[in-house]
Design a protein around this motif. Structure first.
Motif, PDB file in Angstrom:
ATOM      1  N   THR A   1       0.021   2.682   1.916  1.00  0.00           N
ATOM      2  CA  THR A   1      -0.135   4.262   1.043  1.00  0.00           C
ATOM      3  C   THR A   1       0.825   5.209   1.791  1.00  0.00           C
ATOM      4  OG1 THR A   1      -1.915   4.232   2.623  1.00  0.00           O
ATOM      5  CG2 THR A   1      -2.678   3.194   0.034  1.00  0.00           C
TER       6      THR A   1
ATOM      7  N   PRO B   1      -4.587   9.777   1.801  1.00  0.00           N
ATOM      8  CA  PRO B   1      -5.605   9.449   1.950  1.00  0.00           C
ATOM      9  C   PRO B   1      -5.700   9.590   3.125  1.00  0.00           C
ATOM     10  CG  PRO B   1      -4.177   7.884  -0.172  1.00  0.00           C
ATOM     11  CD  PRO B   1      -3.110   8.942   1.401  1.00  0.00           C
TER      12      PRO B   1
ATOM     13  N   ASN C   1      -9.187  11.188   4.593  1.00  0.00           N
ATOM     14  CA  ASN C   1     -10.245  10.952   3.984  1.00  0.00           C
ATOM     15  C   ASN C   1     -10.902   9.357   4.436  1.00  0.00           C
ATOM     16  OD1 ASN C   1     -10.066  13.260   2.038  1.00  0.00           O
ATOM     17  ND2 ASN C   1      -8.728  12.124   0.650  1.00  0.00           N
ATOM     18  N   THR C   2     -10.047   8.803   4.818  1.00  0.00           N
ATOM     19  CA  THR C   2     -10.385   7.386   5.486  1.00  0.00           C
ATOM     20  C   THR C   2     -11.031   7.602   6.920  1.00  0.00           C
ATOM     21  OG1 THR C   2      -9.073   6.294   4.438  1.00  0.00           O
ATOM     22  CG2 THR C   2      -9.361   5.701   5.927  1.00  0.00           C
TER      23      THR C   2
END
Length: 273
Positions: free
Chosen positions: A12, A182, A185-186
């Protein structure tokens, strides 16, 4: 012969964007990740090898490098991108969480570098790019453990770069600010909390709001990937590459102000006066 790059954390975000960019520019790409069986896009590219790599498992790292050499014949560049951020006030973060932060962001990066150096020395050339952060130059509240790991990475990288120069191996740092991936957010999902530490509640609310405000102007993963590609191909001795207006602004403030002025600036920024 095409050049080959091995990139960690390619599933990602920045790592994925970098894998695609290098592939588009004709490089052979070894896109490593923890769960390669879940990858669908990169596996369709003929010049991309998707393989498993676990930063805390030396055997996994060795196997990934050997697989890359068998497929492409050599390695020219290592991009250490895999990382995560442990957020929260320090008192709420457990010793186990602290150790894990350093095992991934610092010791994991060291493990991969240690494994690839014999190949670079044998070739008498090679390049390493460590993806750091503006948080590797500046102390930022609520992410003290992430900052600590990136400060460690910066010091390690700077010192190591001089050693490796004697072996015709270059090492550079790329320092993004906030990036729209991401990652945040992770990290937010694992925000360390302790219900007994109510004294920090007002500060956490205020600092979180300020960080959220800053997050409205994040760079894209592609922008960071482009800076990584620039660092890999510009042929210069430049060591640090800041990415994003936020990173460049904070680093400029930190390097142009004396300590007292900068500390007051940060306290004002986070409403701590």
């Amino acid at each position: 012969m095409k050049k080959t790059v091995l990139i960690t954390g390619s599933s990602t975000g920045i790592g994925r964007a970098a894998a695609l960019l290098f592939a588009e520019n004709g490089w052979n790409v070894v896109a490593t990740m923890r769960n390669p069986e879940q990858e669908k896009e990169l596996t369709q590219l003929g010049n991309v090898l998707v393989t498993s790599l676990e930063l805390q498992d030396p055997a996994s790292i060795h196997n990934s490098i050997q697989t890359a050499l068998e497929r492409f014949g050599r390695l020219d560049l290592l991009v250490n991108n895999a990382a995560y951020g442990q957020y929260g006030v320090f008192e709420a973060i457990t010793p186990e969480q602290i150790e894990q932060q350093f095992r991934v962001n610092v010791f994991g990066t060291m493990n991969v570098i240690r494994a690839v150096l014999p190949h670079f020395r044998q070739q008498k050339q090679g390049s390493i790019i460590n993806v750091s952060s503006a948080g590797g130059r500046i102390g930022i509240p609520l992410i003290s453990m992430y900052v600590a790991s990136k400060f460690a990475l910066e010091g390690f990288s700077e010192a190591l770069s001089y050693e490796l120069a004697t072996q015709h191996i270059s090492l550079k740092l790329v320092e993004p600010g906030g990036v729209d991936t991401p990652f945040h957010n992770t990290s937010a999902k694992h925000f360390a909390m302790d219900p007994e530490l109510t004294d920090y509640n007002d500060f956490i609310a205020s600092a979180t709001a300020k960080l959220g405000e800053m997050g409205e102007h994040m760079s894209s993963a592609t922008a960071v990937a482009e800076e990584i590609y620039k660092a890999a191909t510009d042929g210069s001795d430049q060591f640090r590459y800041a990415v994003g207006a936020d990173a460049k602004g904070w680093i400029k403030d930190r390097t142009s102000m004396d300590d007292l002025t900068f500390t007051r600036h940060m306290r004002t920024l986070f409403n701590l006066n």
